[in-house]
Scaffold this active site. Sequence first.
Site, mmCIF file in Angstrom:
data_model
loop_
_atom_site.group_PDB
_atom_site.id
_atom_site.type_symbol
_atom_site.label_atom_id
_atom_site.label_comp_id
_atom_site.label_asym_id
_atom_site.label_seq_id
_atom_site.Cartn_x
_atom_site.Cartn_y
_atom_site.Cartn_z
ATOM 1 N N ASN A 95 37.271 -13.288 35.691
ATOM 2 C CA ASN A 95 38.372 -13.824 34.987
ATOM 3 C C ASN A 95 38.118 -15.330 34.340
ATOM 4 O O ASN A 95 38.630 -15.527 33.078
ATOM 5 C CB ASN A 95 39.669 -13.859 35.752
ATOM 6 N N HIS A 141 53.391 -20.339 -13.055
ATOM 7 C CA HIS A 141 53.970 -19.043 -13.074
ATOM 8 C C HIS A 141 53.004 -18.252 -13.847
ATOM 9 O O HIS A 141 53.404 -17.055 -14.512
ATOM 10 C CB HIS A 141 55.426 -19.157 -13.870
ATOM 11 N N SER A 262 31.255 1.485 -12.859
ATOM 12 C CA SER A 262 32.206 2.498 -12.612
ATOM 13 C C SER A 262 31.286 3.822 -12.820
ATOM 14 O O SER A 262 30.536 3.900 -13.386
ATOM 15 C CB SER A 262 33.366 2.683 -13.697
ATOM 16 N N LYS A 268 32.172 -0.159 -17.796
ATOM 17 C CA LYS A 268 32.709 -1.185 -17.042
ATOM 18 C C LYS A 268 31.786 -1.860 -16.034
ATOM 19 O O LYS A 268 30.807 -1.367 -15.482
ATOM 20 C CB LYS A 268 33.796 -0.486 -16.137
ATOM 21 N N GLU A 275 36.907 -8.477 -4.960
ATOM 22 C CA GLU A 275 37.785 -7.823 -4.737
ATOM 23 C C GLU A 275 37.709 -7.434 -3.150
ATOM 24 O O GLU A 275 39.014 -7.449 -2.196
ATOM 25 C CB GLU A 275 38.077 -6.354 -5.479
ATOM 26 N N TYR A 302 45.665 -13.032 34.844
ATOM 27 C CA TYR A 302 44.722 -12.156 34.200
ATOM 28 C C TYR A 302 45.409 -10.837 34.248
ATOM 29 O O TYR A 302 45.553 -10.304 35.267
ATOM 30 C CB TYR A 302 43.346 -12.090 34.683
ATOM 31 N N LYS A 310 38.678 -9.808 22.332
ATOM 32 C CA LYS A 310 37.336 -10.011 21.608
ATOM 33 C C LYS A 310 37.127 -9.150 20.345
ATOM 34 O O LYS A 310 36.501 -9.567 19.391
ATOM 35 C CB LYS A 310 36.218 -9.568 22.627
HETATM 36 N N1 ARG Z 1 35.600 -7.215 30.421
HETATM 37 C C1 ARG Z 1 36.557 -8.133 30.990
HETATM 38 C C2 ARG Z 1 37.430 -8.869 29.622
HETATM 39 O O1 ARG Z 1 36.861 -8.909 28.897
HETATM 40 C C3 ARG Z 1 36.229 -9.222 31.820
HETATM 41 C C4 ARG Z 1 37.275 -9.721 32.957
HETATM 42 C C5 ARG Z 1 37.375 -8.390 33.807
HETATM 43 N N2 ARG Z 1 38.454 -8.975 34.849
HETATM 44 C C6 ARG Z 1 39.072 -7.804 35.685
HETATM 45 N N3 ARG Z 1 40.075 -8.771 36.809
HETATM 46 N N4 ARG Z 1 39.142 -6.821 35.588
HETATM 47 O O2 ARG Z 1 38.517 -9.233 29.844
#
Ligand code: ARG
Length: 445
Positions: A95, A141, A262, A268, A275, A302, A310
């Site tokens: 954690n 505008h 195109s 084109k 874009e 946690y 992520k």
């Molecule tokens: N892969 C987990 C994350 O990205 C790591 C931490 C996991 N901790 C746990 N108590 N299961 O958060």
Amino acid sequence: MKSVNQFISSFDIDKRLAEADIVGSIAHTKMLCKSKIISKSDAKKIILGLEAILDDLHNGWKLPVDEDIHYAIEKELINRIGSVGGKMHTARSRNDQVTTDLRLYLKKELKNIKNKITHFQNTLINKAIENIDVIMPGFTHLQHAQPILASHYILAYAWMMQRDKERFVDCYKRIDVLPLGSAALAGTSFNIDRHYTARLLHFKNISNNSLDAVSDRDFVIEFIFCIVVMFIHLTRLCEEIILWINPEFCYITIDSKFTSGSSIMPQKRNPDYAEVIRGRFGRVLGNLISIITVMKALPLAYNRDLQEDKACLFDALDNTTDCLCIIDDMFRSIKFIKRKTLQSTEKGFILATEIADYLSLHNVPFRQAHGIVQNIVLYCQQTSKDFNNLSLQEYKKFSQVFEQDIFNYLNIDKIVNMKNSYGGTSKISVLHQIDILKQKLQYEK
Ligand code: ARG
């Protein structure tokens, strides 16, 4: 269907934290050794093992897949050096480890983004210098408003990027806090030295509350928010590139490598690169909404929900680096078609405000002058005339104040260069802006 293990695995996403994880583990091991929690010889074995794994990774070797990057590295270490490798995880938890890794990773990425922004700002500045004599209509505008220097327009984006950079730099302060040593949620009974770990990992501060430390992802939200704001600016610029290469405007050209054809219409060349950047905004905003939604109402400390951070963060980051590189290259290839931008200033009675200013200068209250010029515009529209081909007699019908010198006010070049107020569009003022920006960029180094 995915197996249960695969379902909770984050390895595919967090494997890019490998280096940060190893660097963090080496510092943690050094601290455990210094605090006499593990022996010197054990620490040495662990550190050499970790360094070897890092070397192998740099050489293209791949870690065996595991539940996440933290388990993968620990298992590989134990595999290589034996059970002593298991001592590395004393006085920490995944954690505090995962959020330490993320912070380490982001500190590096933030510097990278900062450099890319500065690079793009330099492209903008150079383009502004190159086009210092290009006059174009400024819009409000999306209607012709007043003439401006193209450089002034370009620099507006350089200032936006400056604020973006400053926002990232500010966000850095809150990333630069070490959570390691908070363990699972409660801290640890081992006599650890968190300040020492912070020094080894170059963190400015350490966290003050272990519960907060392991469950805080404000810095992820903030980082993605900074990205989103920067993307707003990129999309605005892309939108204008798209408009300006359109034959209806024809203000600029861009290198054909940033357009594509195109499949059906042979004539084109479409501005696909601009874009796609404009479209990517949807993704990065989606990432911000995702992380905010994950965090909302999450009880301390946690929870595995946090693992979702992520995917959002890395996607936003990848889009940032990609799009900054593309926009930089694309903008460098822009060429202004001076003749066309100037021609365009002839439309839309773009000098109307100047005529009102002329009257004001001759003591007509501005509100009254505004009404007089409105009538002149109406008259021009009805008679298909322009400010330039009205006679002095015609002007005088609207106000006796007009004299021959009104025609001096109808020179576009002169008008632009009269906008000398600080931050205005005159050449002198734009050159001054360039100086200030350059100084800022220099000072940041
Ligand atoms: N892969 C987990 C994350 O990205 C790591 C931490 C996991 N901790 C746990 N108590 N299961 O958060």
